[in-house]
Design a protein around this motif. Structure first.
Motif, PDB file in Angstrom:
ATOM      1  N   VAL A 237       0.842  -1.197   0.000  1.00  0.00           N
ATOM      2  CA  VAL A 237       0.000   0.000   0.000  1.00  0.00           C
ATOM      3  C   VAL A 237       0.881   1.252   0.000  1.00  0.00           C
ATOM      4  CG1 VAL A 237      -1.835   1.212   1.207  1.00  0.00           C
ATOM      5  CG2 VAL A 237      -1.754  -1.286   1.269  1.00  0.00           C
TER       6      VAL A 237
ATOM      7  N   ASP B 270       2.885   1.592  -3.361  1.00  0.00           N
ATOM      8  CA  ASP B 270       2.109   2.073  -4.508  1.00  0.00           C
ATOM      9  C   ASP B 270       1.951   3.579  -4.545  1.00  0.00           C
ATOM     10  OD1 ASP B 270       1.861  -0.430  -5.415  1.00  0.00           O
ATOM     11  OD2 ASP B 270      -0.255  -0.698  -4.947  1.00  0.00           O
TER      12      ASP B 270
ATOM     13  N   HIS C 235      -0.867  -7.605  -2.269  1.00  0.00           N
ATOM     14  CA  HIS C 235      -1.633  -6.874  -1.255  1.00  0.00           C
ATOM     15  C   HIS C 235      -2.188  -7.816  -0.198  1.00  0.00           C
ATOM     16  CE1 HIS C 235      -1.637  -3.607  -4.286  1.00  0.00           C
ATOM     17  NE2 HIS C 235      -1.506  -2.891  -3.190  1.00  0.00           N
TER      18      HIS C 235
END
Lengths: 386, 343
Positions: free
Chosen positions: A282, A285, B259
């Motif tokens: 996260v 990115d 993720h």
């Protein structure tokens, strides 16, 4: 420990009980020599070129920078393992740089070192017992191995190894355990300061954490002061109270670990921070990276003015190329006065007045010396010297 | 290349599931046999797929078999003393059944590799330019004369400044980062559909690492090359890979989309690794949670979980039965007692 009465004390520093080590204007220049019969010095590698730093008693000072920035050399210069070309190192009120021979040897009891590669820094033919006892004998802490035994067991326990380890040899241990032995050896003579040069970079990540935690525990238990030299910013930030960032032989920024992470001010620190990958997709990115172009210029021929100007995305037309910035407290509201930056334009960059721009990469050679038209022998020896 | 660039907000996502895999590794096993020693199985049945345009990571610590896996795929393990079994199908062809000659035609042309240490994988006595044109001459049948401008463009493409001059330079004249770029240029010379990168940035400084990773990311995006990234650095994986395989003791113990894997590591090993890394963004003063012991404590996979002695939550069955790599909440996992909480 008997204090040497003959050792020169430096005026004005002795009463400052808070500071254990003070380096003033440290320079380490390695001569580059050429010639078969006559050793002619044709230039210098400016490994460390004017560094001032203070390490307070009981704190951990982290030195970071990329390979070739002079961080290891600076660490070694503080122990006088590498005699400084210029400058002084005041340790506990005594200038180490002026010590010689027996006095220096005695003083080294207070400053110990932990090396990166425990396999090459531990003698393969010595048992752990003999490795640990050697230093104690040299400094008159114990006369024979039998007398030292309880202390050795205590040391091993402190670093988390069993008593049975005493009879073993370095090759019988894993990398993490070997590093524990290296740490025990440093501790054996009751030092005040431990200089740890890349203490965990040769270890696997799962083992790295064990050694980092151990270093923290020992610091608390024995009231040690650490100088940790490492290239891994995350490791350094984790264990250090204060951090100095080096670039081409000089400190470009110095700050409390938290401040440095929260608000890096020097363009190089900003780039360095933004380049460290974080194990979190996260964050990865949405992270804004400041990619630097090109490589570290040769320390034998450093750029004029600010040494970072050749790669700096905030470089200005004036000053950067001509004037070497000094480490100073920036005039920015809210910045901790302990944060010091060597940049002419810190304030303007922080306020957004100066914006980032593109930099064209210039070709740099590995071991490029630029001292003459014909190339020199052996860039390998220069990198070794660093 | 521009000096400053922001990382792309949209990440190139692999086309998983829909298309045919470009590379499909099934039950790959590599055994080292040394005279007078017990055979050692370094890779014990590794299976994974790589789709075109996808970046797949193989992550683990030293000795987990990640590099041996890549060498086996490339057919670079010497036949003597090594036994390789399983299938490595590339575009429908099983690479393990090819002759040395056939494999040489594939290597460099269809599949290329970038190694950790560029100085030892470049020939020190041949100029960089020649090392690039060599590949073009060999696989694309170009003449030296025709290949030179192509080589120049390749060096330019990977961000080597002043490429005309660099063509005649020898590897020792380049810096570490430039050498790695040159190696990538050689790997890209024939526009391979699959690129295997084995710790391509481990020997480099962080700012140079950032440059090389940005370059690899850009290449995957622009050319649709599939990338297998082998690394020990979870930070590198987090930013680059679409899918991550975590290896321990020669077997994959957990696989997942990055993720999901980082948000909810289910294997105690993955979980432990993430807890043991100091993070730049973590609040200070937080203690690290190391994984106890070392790989020397491993149990044999044959009748146990190898990780059991170092595990934070072992149960009785862990030391008796080998866990299989089976879907757990939709993700392959090899564990009897998965970690339940999120990070």
């Amino acid at each position: 420990m008997s204090e040497q009465t003959t050792t020169p004390t430096v005026e004005g520093t002795a009463p400052d009980g808070d500071v254990l080590v003070e380096a003033r204007g440290i320079k380490v220049h390695f001569p580059i020599k050429r010639g078969v019969i006559f050793d002619k010095t044709i230039g210098h590698v400016y490994a460390v070129d004017g560094v001032d730093l203070k390490i307070r008693r009981g704190e951990t000072y982290g030195l970071v920078g990329e390979s070739g920035c002079g961080k290891s050399t600076l660490g070694r210069a503080i122990l006088k393992l590498e005699p400084p070309t210029d400058g002084s190192v005041i340790f506990d009120g005594i200038d180490i740089a002026t010590l010689e021979g027996e006095e220096l040897r005695r003083k080294r009891q207070d400053i110990q070192m932990v090396f990166q590669d425990p396999l090459s820094s531990l003698d393969p033919r010595q048992s752990v017992e003999s490795l640990l006892f050697e230093g104690m004998k040299a400094h008159g802490i114990a006369k024979n191995a039998k007398e030292a035994r309880p202390r050795l067991v205590e040391l091993l326990e402190a670093v988390g190894l069993p008593e049975a380890a005493l009879a073993k040899y370095p090759h019988e241990f894993s990398g993490g355990q070997r590093q524990r032995i290296g740490i025990a050896r440093a501790l054996s003579v009751n030092p005040k300061l431990i200089v740890a040069d890349e203490p965990v970079s040769a270890l696997d990540v799962s083992v790295q954490a064990q050694v980092i935690n151990l270093l923290e525990d020992l610091q608390e238990e024995f009231g040690l002061t650490y100088l940790v030299v490492a290239h891994d910013l995350a490791v350094v930030r984790h264990i250090s109270d204060r951090i100095g960032v080096m670039y081409l032989g000089a400190l470009v920024e110095e700050a409390e670990a938290d401040d440095l992470y929260a608000a890096p001010l020097h363009p190089y620190t900003r780039a360095l921070m933004s380049a460290v990958p974080v194990p979190d997709p996260v964050i990865e990115d949405r992270r804004e990276q400041i990619l630097l172009t090109g490589d570290l210029p040769s320390p034998s021929n450093p750029p004029t003015g600010c040494r970072f100007h050749t790669r700096c995305p905030w470089r200005q037309e004036t000053k950067c190329e001509t004037e070497r910035p000094v480490l100073r407290v920036p005039e920015i509201a809210g910045v901790n006065p302990s944060q010091r930056v060597a940049c002419h334009w810190t304030e303007q960059i922080a306020s957004g007045e100066i914006e980032r721009h593109a930099v064209t990469a210039t070709a740099t050679e590995a071991g490029d010396l630029d001292t003459g038209p014909d190339s020199l022998m052996g860039p390998a020896s220069i990198s070794e010297a660093l | 290349m521009t000096s400053t660039s922001t990382s792309p907000s949209t990440h190139p996502h692999g086309r998983t599931g829909s298309s045919e895999p470009l590379l499909s590794v099934r039950d790959l096993r590599v055994t080292f046999q040394r005279q007078g020693q017990e055979p050692f199985e370094a890779v014990q049945g590794v299976s994974f797929d790589v789709h075109p345009g996808q970046t797949v990571g193989l992550v683990g610590e030293s000795g987990c078999g990640k590099s041996v896996t890549s060498l086996a795929i490339m057919g670079l393990l010497p036949a003597r003393g090594n036994r390789v079994s399983g299938t490595v199908s590339y575009d429908g062809t099983d690479l393990l059944t090819l002759s040395d000659q056939q494999m040489r035609d594939k290597r460099g042309k269809d599949i290329a590799m970038v190694f950790q240490d560029p100085l030892s994988s470049l020939n020190p006595v041949i100029p960089i330019g020649l090392q690039v044109t060599e590949v073009l001459e060999r696989h694309r049948g170009m003449s030296r004369k025709a290949a030179t401008p192509v080589a120049r463009d390749l060096l330019d493409r990977v961000g080597i400044p002043d490429p005309d001059r660099r063509l005649t330079d020898y590897p020792h004249q380049l810096s570490g980062g430039m050498r790695q770029r040159a190696l990538i240029a050689i790997a890209l010379a024939c526009q391979p559909r699959l690129l295997i990168a084995d710790e391509p940035t481990t020997a480099l400084d962080v700012t140079i690492q950032a440059q090389i990773l940005a370059l690899l990311k850009e290449l995957v995006q622009d050319t649709g090359t599939a990338l297998v990234m082998i690394t020990h650095d979870l930070g590198v994986v987090a930013g680059l890979c679409d899918e991550v395989n975590v290896l321990y003791g020669g077997r994959i113990v957990e696989r997942g989309e990055r993720h999901e894997l980082f948000a909810q590591p289910r294997h105690p090993y993955t979980h432990g690794l993430l807890a043991s890394i100091p993070r730049l963004d973590a609040p200070r003063g937080q203690r690290l949670t190391p994984i106890p012991g070392s790989v020397a404590d491993n149990l044999p996979w044959t009748h146990a979980c190898a990780f059991a002695p170092r595990c934070s939550q072992p149960i009785e069955v862990c030391t008796r039965v080998m866990p299989e790599l089976v879907p757990h909440e939709g993700r392959p996992l090899r564990c009897h007692n998965p970690v339940e909480e999120s990070r």
